[in-house]
Design a protein around this motif. Structure first.
Motif, PDB file in Angstrom:
ATOM      1  N   ARG A 204       0.838  -1.212   0.000  1.00 28.54           N
ATOM      2  CA  ARG A 204       0.000   0.000   0.000  1.00 28.54           C
ATOM      3  C   ARG A 204       0.865   1.251   0.000  1.00 28.54           C
ATOM      4  O   ARG A 204       0.572   2.222  -0.703  1.00 28.54           O
ATOM      5  CB  ARG A 204      -0.881   0.029   1.261  1.00 28.54           C
ATOM      6  N   PHE A 205       1.919   1.203   0.807  1.00 27.54           N
ATOM      7  CA  PHE A 205       2.831   2.342   0.879  1.00 27.54           C
ATOM      8  C   PHE A 205       3.393   2.653  -0.509  1.00 27.54           C
ATOM      9  O   PHE A 205       3.405   3.791  -0.960  1.00 27.54           O
ATOM     10  CB  PHE A 205       3.967   2.030   1.866  1.00 27.54           C
ATOM     11  N   GLU A 206       3.835   1.599  -1.168  1.00 30.83           N
ATOM     12  CA  GLU A 206       4.457   1.772  -2.480  1.00 30.83           C
ATOM     13  C   GLU A 206       3.447   2.251  -3.522  1.00 30.83           C
ATOM     14  O   GLU A 206       3.751   3.125  -4.344  1.00 30.83           O
ATOM     15  CB  GLU A 206       5.099   0.442  -2.908  1.00 30.83           C
ATOM     16  N   ILE A 207       2.265   1.685  -3.483  1.00 32.54           N
ATOM     17  CA  ILE A 207       1.227   2.081  -4.448  1.00 32.54           C
ATOM     18  C   ILE A 207       0.868   3.550  -4.223  1.00 32.54           C
ATOM     19  O   ILE A 207       0.759   4.325  -5.174  1.00 32.54           O
ATOM     20  CB  ILE A 207      -0.016   1.165  -4.317  1.00 32.54           C
ATOM     21  N   HIS A 208       0.728   3.928  -2.971  1.00 34.23           N
ATOM     22  CA  HIS A 208       0.404   5.316  -2.654  1.00 34.23           C
ATOM     23  C   HIS A 208       1.522   6.250  -3.124  1.00 34.23           C
ATOM     24  O   HIS A 208       1.286   7.290  -3.716  1.00 34.23           O
ATOM     25  CB  HIS A 208       0.177   5.460  -1.146  1.00 34.23           C
ATOM     26  N   ARG A 209       2.751   5.832  -2.834  1.00 35.76           N
ATOM     27  CA  ARG A 209       3.906   6.642  -3.186  1.00 35.76           C
ATOM     28  C   ARG A 209       4.017   6.876  -4.692  1.00 35.76           C
ATOM     29  O   ARG A 209       4.314   7.970  -5.161  1.00 35.76           O
ATOM     30  CB  ARG A 209       5.166   5.919  -2.705  1.00 35.76           C
TER      31      ARG A 209
ATOM     32  N   THR B 239       1.608   6.578  -6.944  1.00 38.40           N
ATOM     33  CA  THR B 239       0.427   7.110  -7.634  1.00 38.40           C
ATOM     34  C   THR B 239      -0.001   8.444  -7.034  1.00 38.40           C
ATOM     35  O   THR B 239      -1.068   8.947  -7.350  1.00 38.40           O
ATOM     36  CB  THR B 239      -0.760   6.121  -7.565  1.00 38.40           C
ATOM     37  N   ARG B 240       0.835   9.006  -6.174  1.00 35.60           N
ATOM     38  CA  ARG B 240       0.560  10.332  -5.609  1.00 35.60           C
ATOM     39  C   ARG B 240       0.261  11.317  -6.723  1.00 35.60           C
ATOM     40  O   ARG B 240       1.039  11.448  -7.662  1.00 35.60           O
ATOM     41  CB  ARG B 240       1.790  10.841  -4.840  1.00 35.60           C
ATOM     42  N   GLY B 241      -0.848  11.974  -6.599  1.00 31.93           N
ATOM     43  CA  GLY B 241      -1.166  12.985  -7.604  1.00 31.93           C
ATOM     44  C   GLY B 241      -1.709  12.408  -8.900  1.00 31.93           C
ATOM     45  O   GLY B 241      -2.109  13.128  -9.791  1.00 31.93           O
ATOM     46  N   VAL B 242      -1.679  11.075  -9.000  1.00 33.59           N
ATOM     47  CA  VAL B 242      -2.238  10.436 -10.187  1.00 33.59           C
ATOM     48  C   VAL B 242      -3.519   9.740  -9.754  1.00 33.59           C
ATOM     49  O   VAL B 242      -3.488   8.826  -8.947  1.00 33.59           O
ATOM     50  CB  VAL B 242      -1.266   9.384 -10.774  1.00 33.59           C
TER      51      VAL B 242
END
Ligand SMILES: [Zn+2]
Lengths: 78, 223
Positions: B51-56, B58-61
């Motif tokens: 989740r951390f990586e996905i959030h990181r 896709t930030r702003g996307v």
């Protein structure tokens, strides 16, 4: 810096690092140890020859490396 | 490539496991309810990292819906747990267990996201058109120099590389296709493709040095 020098530098980036470098599999095998060494301020690059060169040459492994650094930072803050 | 035993030099001395890592290993190598419980906790850990990586990434996307992000995180975590259990013997206690385990989830999430971004897009394998090299932000004089050097690079790509090396170099470097995407399309691995890229770069560099377009790099460039 001359225009020629700058142009050469751009070409150099496409051609990748010049020194010996780890493969992606070798990089993954030591990723956790390299990142912990970086975060603890130890001489990470000296301890893992070829790692820095690989991270310069391989954007995917460099991203995975940066992700692990950020995750550990995040955990420390939590 | 570097002899991996050199990279592992730091591992020569026996390493004392930290308490937490010892608990993880003991539980995951054990059996019964304690093992099941440890696997559940490992899964939670892998979900968190994914989740951390996905959030990181896709930030702003906003194109990744929350629901799809959850599915992606769970799939990544499932695979990461399998990988961690299969490679438990590789863990020698030279880092914390959680750091070691995290890398499987981060790699899995990164690969999935790169491939997702290219889903449905054609991977260009055409070596006449290199959009990535049509860079901006340089002065006209620098552009002219760059253009001349890139002309030499193109010639070298045509003349010194094998067809496979040419395809890999142009797709990864000329078009900026992520290596994991090309690996999937060619049914190979990141490491195998990088080896090809590495060999291609060495040949191109040697050719350009010999032709006098770039200076000889430091020693050790001969591998
Ligand atoms: Zn790599």
């Amino acid at each position: 810096m001359s225009e020629q020098h700058r142009a050469r530098q751009r070409l150099e980036r496409l051609l990748g690092p010049t020194g010996p470098e780890l493969s992606c599999d070798e990089c993954f095998a030591v990723l956790d140890r390299h990142v912990e060494a970086v975060l603890s301020g130890r001489q990470a690059d000296e301890a893992f020859p070829g790692m820095r060169e690989h991270l310069i040459g391989c954007p995917a492994c460099a991203e995975d490396h940066a992700s692990l650094v950020e995750l550990l930072h995040h955990e420390e803050r939590a | 490539m570097v002899d991996p035993s050199r990279a592992a030099a730091e591992a020569d001395a026996p390493v004392a496991l930290d308490v937490e890592s010892r608990h993880w290993l003991g539980a995951l190598r054990g059996n019964g309810a304690a093992r099941d419980d440890a696997i559940l906790r490992l899964h939670e850990l892998m979900v968190r990292a994914a989740r951390f990586e996905i959030h990181r990434r896709t930030r702003g996307v906003s194109d990744l819906a929350a629901e799809e992000a959850d599915i992606l995180a769970l799939e990544t975590a499932d695979d990461a747990v399998v990988a961690v259990l299969a490679r438990l013997d590789d863990f020698r206690g030279e880092s914390r267990f959680t750091t070691w385990a995290y890398k499987f989830a981060l790699l899995g999430a990164g690969v999935r996201l790169r491939r997702r971004a290219w889903r449905g897009r054609e991977v260009p394998l055409d070596h006449n058109d290199w959009p990535l090299l049509a860079d901006t932000g340089a002065s006209p004089a620098e552009e002219a120099e760059t253009y001349a050097l890139l002309g030499e690079l193109r010639t070298a790509v045509e003349e010194v590389l094998t067809p496979h090396q040419r395809e890999v170099f142009v797709t990864l470097i000329g078009h900026g296709v992520p290596i994991d995407v090309l690996a999937e399309r060619l049914s190979t691995t990141r490491s195998a493709l990088y080896k090809t890229l590495h060999d291609a770069r060495r040949k191109l560099r040697a050719h350009l040095v010999e032709a006098g377009f770039i200076p000889l790099a430091g020693e050790g460039a001969d591998r």
